[in-house]
Design a protein around this motif. Structure first.
Motif, PDB file in Angstrom:
ATOM      1  N   VAL A 181       0.850  -1.198   0.000  1.00  0.00           N
ATOM      2  CA  VAL A 181       0.000   0.000   0.000  1.00  0.00           C
ATOM      3  C   VAL A 181       0.878   1.236   0.000  1.00  0.00           C
ATOM      4  O   VAL A 181       1.881   1.299   0.718  1.00  0.00           O
ATOM      5  CB  VAL A 181      -0.925   0.044   1.244  1.00  0.00           C
ATOM      6  CG1 VAL A 181      -1.776   1.317   1.237  1.00  0.00           C
ATOM      7  CG2 VAL A 181      -1.815  -1.191   1.307  1.00  0.00           C
ATOM      8  N   ILE A 182       0.501   2.225  -0.794  1.00  0.00           N
ATOM      9  CA  ILE A 182       1.124   3.548  -0.749  1.00  0.00           C
ATOM     10  C   ILE A 182       0.069   4.535  -0.275  1.00  0.00           C
ATOM     11  O   ILE A 182      -0.987   4.683  -0.903  1.00  0.00           O
ATOM     12  CB  ILE A 182       1.670   3.987  -2.120  1.00  0.00           C
ATOM     13  CG1 ILE A 182       2.762   3.021  -2.594  1.00  0.00           C
ATOM     14  CG2 ILE A 182       2.202   5.421  -2.059  1.00  0.00           C
ATOM     15  CD1 ILE A 182       3.236   3.280  -4.010  1.00  0.00           C
ATOM     16  N   VAL A 183       0.339   5.193   0.847  1.00  0.00           N
ATOM     17  CA  VAL A 183      -0.523   6.261   1.358  1.00  0.00           C
ATOM     18  C   VAL A 183       0.179   7.577   1.032  1.00  0.00           C
ATOM     19  O   VAL A 183       1.233   7.877   1.584  1.00  0.00           O
ATOM     20  CB  VAL A 183      -0.758   6.124   2.875  1.00  0.00           C
ATOM     21  CG1 VAL A 183      -1.613   7.283   3.387  1.00  0.00           C
ATOM     22  CG2 VAL A 183      -1.436   4.789   3.185  1.00  0.00           C
ATOM     23  N   GLY A 184      -0.394   8.336   0.113  1.00  0.00           N
ATOM     24  CA  GLY A 184       0.295   9.487  -0.444  1.00  0.00           C
ATOM     25  C   GLY A 184       0.015  10.799   0.262  1.00  0.00           C
ATOM     26  O   GLY A 184      -0.879  10.925   1.096  1.00  0.00           O
ATOM     27  N   GLY A 185       0.805  11.810  -0.109  1.00  0.00           N
ATOM     28  CA  GLY A 185       0.671  13.164   0.427  1.00  0.00           C
ATOM     29  C   GLY A 185       1.194  14.180  -0.562  1.00  0.00           C
ATOM     30  O   GLY A 185       1.337  13.897  -1.754  1.00  0.00           O
ATOM     31  N   HIS A 186       1.456  15.412  -0.089  1.00  0.00           N
ATOM     32  CA  HIS A 186       2.122  16.485  -0.828  1.00  0.00           C
ATOM     33  C   HIS A 186       1.216  17.240  -1.801  1.00  0.00           C
ATOM     34  O   HIS A 186       1.423  18.433  -2.022  1.00  0.00           O
ATOM     35  CB  HIS A 186       3.337  15.928  -1.571  1.00  0.00           C
ATOM     36  CG  HIS A 186       4.272  16.971  -2.112  1.00  0.00           C
ATOM     37  ND1 HIS A 186       4.711  18.043  -1.358  1.00  0.00           N
ATOM     38  CD2 HIS A 186       4.842  17.119  -3.346  1.00  0.00           C
ATOM     39  CE1 HIS A 186       5.525  18.795  -2.095  1.00  0.00           C
ATOM     40  NE2 HIS A 186       5.609  18.252  -3.300  1.00  0.00           N
ATOM     41  N   THR A 187       0.246  16.580  -2.415  1.00  0.00           N
ATOM     42  CA  THR A 187      -0.644  17.238  -3.377  1.00  0.00           C
ATOM     43  C   THR A 187      -2.094  16.857  -3.064  1.00  0.00           C
ATOM     44  O   THR A 187      -2.364  16.062  -2.167  1.00  0.00           O
ATOM     45  CB  THR A 187      -0.296  16.828  -4.819  1.00  0.00           C
ATOM     46  OG1 THR A 187      -0.365  15.401  -4.932  1.00  0.00           O
ATOM     47  CG2 THR A 187       1.099  17.301  -5.199  1.00  0.00           C
TER      48      THR A 187
ATOM     49  N   GLU B  87     -10.605  10.477  -4.850  1.00  0.00           N
ATOM     50  CA  GLU B  87     -11.556   9.492  -4.353  1.00  0.00           C
ATOM     51  C   GLU B  87     -11.196   8.125  -4.898  1.00  0.00           C
ATOM     52  O   GLU B  87     -10.953   7.970  -6.091  1.00  0.00           O
ATOM     53  CB  GLU B  87     -12.980   9.853  -4.784  1.00  0.00           C
ATOM     54  CG  GLU B  87     -13.491  11.165  -4.233  1.00  0.00           C
ATOM     55  CD  GLU B  87     -13.743  11.117  -2.732  1.00  0.00           C
ATOM     56  OE1 GLU B  87     -14.087  10.033  -2.227  1.00  0.00           O
ATOM     57  OE2 GLU B  87     -13.579  12.164  -2.083  1.00  0.00           O
ATOM     58  N   GLY B  88     -11.138   7.118  -4.023  1.00  0.00           N
ATOM     59  CA  GLY B  88     -10.971   5.759  -4.494  1.00  0.00           C
ATOM     60  C   GLY B  88      -9.558   5.226  -4.402  1.00  0.00           C
ATOM     61  O   GLY B  88      -8.659   5.818  -3.807  1.00  0.00           O
ATOM     62  N   LEU B  89      -9.382   4.051  -5.018  1.00  0.00           N
ATOM     63  CA  LEU B  89      -8.124   3.315  -5.049  1.00  0.00           C
ATOM     64  C   LEU B  89      -7.518   3.389  -6.440  1.00  0.00           C
ATOM     65  O   LEU B  89      -8.228   3.301  -7.443  1.00  0.00           O
ATOM     66  CB  LEU B  89      -8.357   1.839  -4.719  1.00  0.00           C
ATOM     67  CG  LEU B  89      -8.956   1.481  -3.366  1.00  0.00           C
ATOM     68  CD1 LEU B  89      -9.576   0.089  -3.429  1.00  0.00           C
ATOM     69  CD2 LEU B  89      -7.875   1.517  -2.297  1.00  0.00           C
TER      70      LEU B  89
ATOM     71  N   PRO C  51      -5.616  -7.134  -5.105  1.00  0.00           N
ATOM     72  CA  PRO C  51      -4.980  -6.068  -5.897  1.00  0.00           C
ATOM     73  C   PRO C  51      -3.465  -6.145  -5.864  1.00  0.00           C
ATOM     74  O   PRO C  51      -2.870  -6.718  -4.941  1.00  0.00           O
ATOM     75  CB  PRO C  51      -5.460  -4.802  -5.186  1.00  0.00           C
ATOM     76  CG  PRO C  51      -5.558  -5.218  -3.751  1.00  0.00           C
ATOM     77  CD  PRO C  51      -6.039  -6.653  -3.782  1.00  0.00           C
ATOM     78  N   PRO C  52      -2.799  -5.541  -6.880  1.00  0.00           N
ATOM     79  CA  PRO C  52      -1.371  -5.265  -6.739  1.00  0.00           C
ATOM     80  C   PRO C  52      -1.197  -4.066  -5.795  1.00  0.00           C
ATOM     81  O   PRO C  52      -2.135  -3.725  -5.062  1.00  0.00           O
ATOM     82  CB  PRO C  52      -0.946  -4.922  -8.174  1.00  0.00           C
ATOM     83  CG  PRO C  52      -2.183  -4.352  -8.795  1.00  0.00           C
ATOM     84  CD  PRO C  52      -3.337  -5.092  -8.163  1.00  0.00           C
ATOM     85  N   THR C  53      -0.060  -3.429  -5.829  1.00  0.00           N
ATOM     86  CA  THR C  53       0.184  -2.301  -4.929  1.00  0.00           C
ATOM     87  C   THR C  53      -0.944  -1.271  -5.008  1.00  0.00           C
ATOM     88  O   THR C  53      -1.267  -0.774  -6.086  1.00  0.00           O
ATOM     89  CB  THR C  53       1.511  -1.608  -5.275  1.00  0.00           C
ATOM     90  OG1 THR C  53       2.558  -2.569  -5.214  1.00  0.00           O
ATOM     91  CG2 THR C  53       1.791  -0.475  -4.304  1.00  0.00           C
ATOM     92  N   LEU C  54      -1.540  -0.970  -3.851  1.00  0.00           N
ATOM     93  CA  LEU C  54      -2.635  -0.011  -3.779  1.00  0.00           C
ATOM     94  C   LEU C  54      -2.094   1.393  -3.542  1.00  0.00           C
ATOM     95  O   LEU C  54      -1.102   1.574  -2.819  1.00  0.00           O
ATOM     96  CB  LEU C  54      -3.573  -0.366  -2.631  1.00  0.00           C
ATOM     97  CG  LEU C  54      -4.375  -1.650  -2.756  1.00  0.00           C
ATOM     98  CD1 LEU C  54      -4.998  -1.997  -1.403  1.00  0.00           C
ATOM     99  CD2 LEU C  54      -5.462  -1.514  -3.819  1.00  0.00           C
ATOM    100  N   TYR C  55      -2.770   2.383  -4.122  1.00  0.00           N
ATOM    101  CA  TYR C  55      -2.381   3.780  -3.923  1.00  0.00           C
ATOM    102  C   TYR C  55      -3.609   4.582  -3.505  1.00  0.00           C
ATOM    103  O   TYR C  55      -4.615   4.599  -4.211  1.00  0.00           O
ATOM    104  CB  TYR C  55      -1.790   4.338  -5.214  1.00  0.00           C
ATOM    105  CG  TYR C  55      -1.396   5.795  -5.146  1.00  0.00           C
ATOM    106  CD1 TYR C  55      -0.855   6.356  -3.989  1.00  0.00           C
ATOM    107  CD2 TYR C  55      -1.535   6.610  -6.264  1.00  0.00           C
ATOM    108  CE1 TYR C  55      -0.494   7.684  -3.949  1.00  0.00           C
ATOM    109  CE2 TYR C  55      -1.164   7.944  -6.233  1.00  0.00           C
ATOM    110  CZ  TYR C  55      -0.640   8.480  -5.068  1.00  0.00           C
ATOM    111  OH  TYR C  55      -0.276   9.797  -5.021  1.00  0.00           O
ATOM    112  N   VAL C  56      -3.514   5.234  -2.330  1.00  0.00           N
ATOM    113  CA  VAL C  56      -4.615   6.052  -1.822  1.00  0.00           C
ATOM    114  C   VAL C  56      -4.077   7.411  -1.380  1.00  0.00           C
ATOM    115  O   VAL C  56      -2.913   7.548  -0.993  1.00  0.00           O
ATOM    116  CB  VAL C  56      -5.334   5.368  -0.630  1.00  0.00           C
ATOM    117  CG1 VAL C  56      -6.026   4.096  -1.067  1.00  0.00           C
ATOM    118  CG2 VAL C  56      -4.361   5.101   0.515  1.00  0.00           C
ATOM    119  N   LYS C  57      -4.919   8.418  -1.460  1.00  0.00           N
ATOM    120  CA  LYS C  57      -4.558   9.751  -0.988  1.00  0.00           C
ATOM    121  C   LYS C  57      -5.852  10.520  -0.697  1.00  0.00           C
ATOM    122  O   LYS C  57      -6.662  10.752  -1.591  1.00  0.00           O
ATOM    123  CB  LYS C  57      -3.731  10.504  -2.022  1.00  0.00           C
ATOM    124  CG  LYS C  57      -3.248  11.868  -1.546  1.00  0.00           C
ATOM    125  CD  LYS C  57      -2.553  12.665  -2.660  1.00  0.00           C
ATOM    126  CE  LYS C  57      -1.247  12.029  -3.036  1.00  0.00           C
ATOM    127  NZ  LYS C  57      -0.452  12.949  -3.948  1.00  0.00           N
TER     128      LYS C  57
END
Length: 508
Positions: free
Chosen positions: A224-230, A234-236, A251-257
């Motif tokens: 999992v990647i939990v993002g920031g900075h920008t 909505e969603g995955l 899933p493969p690597t998930l990305y959320v922000k």
């Protein structure tokens, strides 16, 4: 043998038989809820529309913890700058409140160093949670690269990663005290060392979306990647799923922000078995103080600091006869009357020919009417920045202006507001060839002529990519006068402000 001993022996034998016949289910499913905040920027209190605020986030977090057994609470960085409370108290109330909320980890954002390395160390020492970044390396080892938490036998590793842009956008004097590495090779190396220690690996990042997706592609072992900075979304997302969805299976690597400034709380529900995510579901929960009750303990803490702040900043110091425009989309791409005013104040005080102010340091507008001290702190929260002067030749000034417009399409903070000169640029021209014309006091810029320049120590030391200042300046002098103090003194003396648009910056 007594009856009691016989019974104890019988129970022991039965237990052994049961463990032999029905061994522990090492592959049992585990539910994990990951909660996260993005681009916090000092938003301890709700905004003017009642959105956000730590006391209200705490209420939602407590409600979720009452329902879910395994909860991981994260913040993707940039705790500092953006509000008056942050500017005045330098993140102390924010960290104390986050201690009460039991945050598990925070990734180091570029704004964590806005008040210097010592101020960051003070926050780190106050925090009951780690500040993480594997690719920011300091001599004093101030920053941890990763942490591990256990949830019902599920071992979760959290790795912190920070944008490489930090090299250019933090105070250069701070940047000199650390090594800033490329996140992808660092992440790849750490993942290899953690794969035998952790069932689940989460990267808590502070970088652009494109960089996060590149990380997901380059290091697929990250779960999992939990993002920031920008700004969030909505969603995955995954490298194979460019359109966000709410749910995914295997899933493969998930990305959320989640969205910026604490207006929403991200919630990612995972079902994990044998280190593999079986299912994932995400939502951004709105934080609305008009509907939610505040957490009493967090609210009490913040009220103490808020009351102090009100007494300090509610003093009226002047009046604006027009609105002073500091809106991000304006001031980072074109002339602004507020940018003109600040640059003029610096130039007139230092008696230099030219003054530069980076638009990224101007964080708010001022409405027409009375101006309070708090209004100025909202406009310019970088209270440590001082006014400096130096000499620079025309060729270097032209190069600096090319840097100013080099990322204008991204609304980058390096865009310069100016005094004493005018310039014309074409945002569609190739990089390094966007400046079309420069005049100093109405006369074309002469490449070999020496000009006197004033700006902030941040830019003079190479911040926002202005290496040209650092490498070419002559007769450098730091006045040690804080820009916020200079602005305050000017407004108090001028009483009434009427800055105008004068055609200083022309976009073709």
């Amino acid at each position: 043998m007594s009856l009691m001993k016989t019974q104890q022996r019988s129970i022991f034998i039965v237990v052994l038989l049961l463990r032999f016949i029905f061994p522990p289910l090492s592959g049992a499913e585990t539910r994990l809820t990951v909660l996260y905040i993005n681009e916090y920027h000092g938003t301890a209190l709700p905004d003017e529309d009642g959105r956000g605020g730590l006391a209200y986030q705490a209420t939602v977090i407590n409600q979720i913890r009452a329902k879910e057994k395994n909860v991981l609470l994260l913040n993707s960085g940039d705790l500092l700058v953006g509000t008056l409370m942050s500017a005045v108290f330098r993140g102390v109330p924010d960290v104390l409140a986050m201690n009460l909320m039991k945050f598990d980890a925070v990734t180091v954002g570029n704004h964590e160093f806005d008040f210097g390395l010592n101020a960051f160390q003070n926050l780190r020492d106050l925090a009951r949670f780690p500040f993480l970044s594997a690719n920011l390396v300091t001599d004093e080892n101030l920053i941890k690269p990763w942490m591990i938490r256990e949830f019902d036998g599920l071992t979760v590793a959290v790795i912190g990663l920070t944008t490489v842009e930090t090299r250019e956008i933090i105070d250069p004097t701070v940047a000199k005290q650390m090594t800033i590495l490329d996140p992808i090779p660092v992440a790849r190396q750490i993942v290899q060392s953690l794969k035998d220690q952790a069932d689940l690996i989460i990267a808590l990042t502070h970088q652009d979306n494109a960089d996060d997706l590149a990380l997901a592609k380059a290091v697929p072992e990250i779960d999992v990647i939990v993002g920031g900075h920008t700004e969030g979304f909505e969603g995955l997302l995954t490298v194979n799923q460019p359109t966000p969805v709410k749910k995914l299976q295997n899933p493969p690597t998930l990305y959320v922000k989640t969205h910026r400034l604490g207006k929403t709380l991200g919630k990612l529900d995972l079902t994990v078995e044998n280190g593999k995510i079986l299912s994932a579901q995400v939502e951004n929960i709105p934080i609305d103080s008009r509907i939610l009750p505040p957490d009493e303990e967090v609210a009490h803490l913040l009220k103490f600091y808020s009351d102090q702040l009100t007494r300090k900043l509610d003093t009226t110091i002047g009046k604006a006869q027009v609105e002073l425009n500091g809106e991000r989309h304006v001031i980072r791409s074109q002339e602004s009357n507020l940018g003109n005013l600040i640059a003029d104040i610096i130039r007139h005080d230092t008696q230099t020919e030219i003054s530069f102010v980076n638009a990224g340091s101007i964080r708010s507008s001022i409405k027409e009417g009375e101006i309070t001290l708090g209004d100025l702190y909202r406009v310019f929260p970088f209270v440590g920045n001082t006014v400096v002067t130096f000499k620079l030749d025309g060729e270097a000034i032209w190069e600096a202006l090319e840097n100013s417009v080099s990322q204008v399409e991204k609304s980058a903070g390096r865009f310069l507001q100016v005094s004493g000169l005018t310039y014309t640029y074409d945002p569609k021209a190739p990089l390094g060839h966007r400046i079309l014309e420069v005049k100093v006091n109405g006369t074309p810029l002469a490449p070999g002529q020496i000009y006197s320049v004033s700006t902030t120590n941040y830019l003079a030391e190479g911040g926002d990519g202005y290496i040209v200042f650092q490498q070419n300046r002559k007769d450098y002098m730091d006045t040690k006068i804080r820009l916020i103090d200079l602005l305050t003194d000017y407004v108090q003396k001028a009483k009434i402000l009427t800055p105008r648009m004068e055609g200083r910056i022309v976009k073709k």
